[in-house]
Design an enzyme around this catalytic site. Structure first.
Site, PDB file in Angstrom:
ATOM      1  CB  THR A  39     -12.590 -13.465  19.684  1.00  0.00           C
ATOM      2  OG1 THR A  39     -12.170 -14.675  20.308  1.00  0.00           O
ATOM      3  CG2 THR A  39     -11.732 -12.315  20.186  1.00  0.00           C
TER       4      THR A  39
ATOM      5  CG  HIS B  15     -15.112 -19.953  22.399  1.00  0.00           C
ATOM      6  ND1 HIS B  15     -15.427 -19.089  21.361  1.00  0.00           N
ATOM      7  CD2 HIS B  15     -13.755 -19.909  22.506  1.00  0.00           C
ATOM      8  CE1 HIS B  15     -14.320 -18.539  20.882  1.00  0.00           C
ATOM      9  NE2 HIS B  15     -13.286 -19.020  21.554  1.00  0.00           N
TER      10      HIS B  15
ATOM     11  CE  LYS C 141      -7.437 -14.394  20.708  1.00  0.00           C
ATOM     12  NZ  LYS C 141      -8.664 -15.214  20.864  1.00  0.00           N
ATOM     13  CG  ASP C 142      -6.380  -8.671  14.195  1.00  0.00           C
ATOM     14  OD1 ASP C 142      -7.181  -9.458  14.732  1.00  0.00           O
ATOM     15  OD2 ASP C 142      -5.900  -8.869  13.055  1.00  0.00           O
ATOM     16  NE  ARG C 143     -10.745 -13.093  16.984  1.00  0.00           N
ATOM     17  CZ  ARG C 143      -9.726 -13.868  16.665  1.00  0.00           C
ATOM     18  NH1 ARG C 143      -8.877 -13.477  15.721  1.00  0.00           N
ATOM     19  NH2 ARG C 143      -9.514 -15.024  17.271  1.00  0.00           N
TER      20      ARG C 143
ATOM     21  CG  ASP D  27     -13.917 -12.692  24.120  1.00  0.00           C
ATOM     22  OD1 ASP D  27     -13.804 -13.304  25.203  1.00  0.00           O
ATOM     23  OD2 ASP D  27     -13.191 -12.917  23.145  1.00  0.00           O
TER      24      ASP D  27
END
Length: 548
Positions: A82, A482, A163-165, A337
């Site tokens: 991600t 993944h 998600k923060d990322r 991503d």
């Protein structure tokens, strides 16, 4: 699009005067730049899923299919996770430049030795790998939004994600609003950011949904052919409808409801901030995370993913309809991503006998303990995981580190589930890859994810369809994943749409790093040659070109 047509021999032999008989067509007037750039990343939306369901879409995806369609997009690097994937989309750079080599890595010499997260500041006192302060400091390059903002402070950039990322890597270092989901807290941001009314409303709505039981969703008729239960690691999946008990935030996130909340907040940001209606261009990035949670929790080829994508299609349609009502001239780019792999139990039933779960002989701790016993060294010796980087203990002497490295390489190279093992010097010496990403060697794919300071001492990659989740007898939350070096994890769709554009489909491979320069060209933002890894894609389906 620009191309050189085949010229018949008779035309080549014609006189220069004959060529002047027909005047050249008049150049079309340049179209004004869009006022709003919208970039959407659907987490774990592989090119395989896009191909499987593209003829079923009736909502937002269907609209995007009328634009510029690149079905063979690539997150071309080896680190198909991600954080690295999102770092490529708005920077135009591969992880070797962004510095985001994985979701997390080991820093044995840092301010907090051990595991560090790609979107944290480990220098914060009292922080830990599991209790961290979100930060953008790990991202080494600027995003398109911050480049535009540096050139014109009137540009507004907004990033919203599950998600923060995802929010941080697409938003970058300079954002007007950046919001991401945090379990138990709702949508949050950095601690010094005031909470706008739109976020407050989104959190109230989400909290009310989580508090109530979730009813089973309607299954589209075209999902029924793959609706069949199967047991994977003690968990029955394949025929789910997303029914959930009250106050189960995890199951809420692993359902279409999570994407509804994310796009609901993005909608509120557009409306409250009047994005696209200011004096300059605005940038909105959206990270839709539910598809990833569904893929991890249920696999990619059961009723759950089918229902998820059907609902996401409708959510996107409503989001685009909202944008239409603003009257703003906007351009959309949608990608992912990374891709994803289904559960091996179902893959074996569908003609993939090579599909399997990782044997414990591949486990880093198992191998490290074995080497420690053989060489008479004290452990732990190895840190990290498979399908990526492994670090050797810095408590060893240089000679012992070399012994451990050589022993680990030998063991992994002999393991029947391992495809390749590379040492740090081997990857560092490799040239940066170029050309079609499907032709890159495994070493070149690893090089595209390599950072001298952050990467491990060894990189280990499993063979195709080997899931790095070992067998279990008790039900596990994550049964599929993944992160491999193979194309089912690297390939993602790349779609562009703008009202009035001449749509087309281009089957050749392109990369997610090409998205940023393609959008930069639409708004007239110049990039120096070689400044980024990506290249501009011509989004004009006619004789002109959208690239400089």
């Amino acid at each position: 699009m620009r191309f050189i047509p085949f010229a018949p021999l008779a035309l080549l032999l014609a006189s220069p005067l004959a060529a002047q008989d027909t005047p050249p067509p008049a150049a079309e007037p340049a179209r004004p730049a869009p006022k709003l750039i919208v970039v959407i990343s659907v987490d774990q939306f592989s090119a395989d899923l896009f191909a499987e369901y593209r003829n079923r879409f009736t909502g937002g995806f269907k609209r995007l299919l009328d634009g510029a369609v690149f079905p063979a997009g690539y997150q071309s690097h080896a680190a198909t996770e991600t954080c690295p994937g999102h770092s490529t989309i708005m920077t135009g750079d591969r992880p070797a430049r962004t510095g985001i080599i994985a979701n997390d890595w080991v820093d044995l010499n840092g301010p907090r030795p051990g595991m560090v997260y790609c979107a944290e500041d480990e220098r914060v006192p009292g922080s830990s790998f599991s209790n961290y302060t979100a930060s953008d400091i790990k991202l080494r390059v600027p995003t398109l939004g911050e480049r535009l903002k540096n050139a014109d402070p009137r540009v507004r950039t907004v990033s919203v994600a599950g998600k923060d990322r995802a929010a941080i890597m697409m938003g970058g270092h300079k954002v007007d609003q950046l919001w991401f989901w945090r379990d138990g807290k709702g949508f949050i941001s950095y601690s010094d950011r005031a909470i706008p009314a739109s976020v407050g409303r989104a959190n109230v709505t989400a909290e009310a949904q989580i508090a109530k039981p979730g009813a089973a969703l309607v299954e589209p008729a075209w999902c029924k052919s793959i609706d069949r239960p199967i047991v994977a690691n003690g968990k029955t999946v394949g025929n789910g409808r997303f029914a959930r008990p009250a106050k189960n935030e995890g199951l809420w996130k692993a359902s279409p409801a999570f994407d509804t909340a994310i796009f609901g907040l993005a909608t509120a940001m557009v409306q409250d901030m009047k994005l696209g209606r200011g004096p300059s261009v605005d940038v909105l990035t959206v990270g839709a995370s539910a598809t990833d949670y569904v893929g991890h929790g249920f696999g990619t080829e059961g009723s759950e993913m089918c229902i998820q994508l059907a609902n996401l299609d409708q959510t996107l349609g409503k989001f685009f309809a909202m944008l239409d009502k603003t009257g703003v001239d906007y351009v959309v780019a949608l990608t992912a991503d990374h891709g994803g792999n289904d559960i091996p139990e179902r893959e074996r039933e569908r003609g993939m006998p090579m599909a399997a779960r990782m044997d414990l002989t591949v486990n880093i701790k198992t191998v490290g303990d074995d080497i420690a016993g053989t060489l008479g060294l004290k452990g732990p010796l190895l840190f990290g995981g498979v399908n990526g980087d492994v670090w050797i203990s810095n408590k060893l002497s240089p000679a012992d580190r070399d012994r451990v490295r050589d022993a680990a390489v030998k063991r992994y190279a002999a393991n029947p589930q391992v495809a390749a093992v590379f040492t740090k010097p081997e990857i560092a010496a490799a040239t940066l890859p170029a050309g079609p990403p499907e032709t890159w060697s495994l070493l070149q794919r690893a090089r595209a994810s390599f950072d001298t300071e952050r990467s491990g001492d060894i990189s280990i990659f499993l063979k195709p369809r080997i899931t790095p989740i070992p067998p279990a007898t008790t039900p596990a939350g994550t049964i599929a994943t993944h992160g491999s070096i193979w194309d089912y994890d690297r390939r993602v769709p790349i779609l562009f749409w703008r009202r009035g554009m001449a749509g087309f489909e281009q089957p050749l491979s392109v990369e997610t790093v090409d998205i940023m320069p393609s959008l930069a060209a639409l708004v007239g933002f110049a990039l120096a040659p070689g400044e980024i890894d990506g290249r501009c894609l011509d989004l004009d389906g006619g004789p002109g070109s959208s690239c400089p």
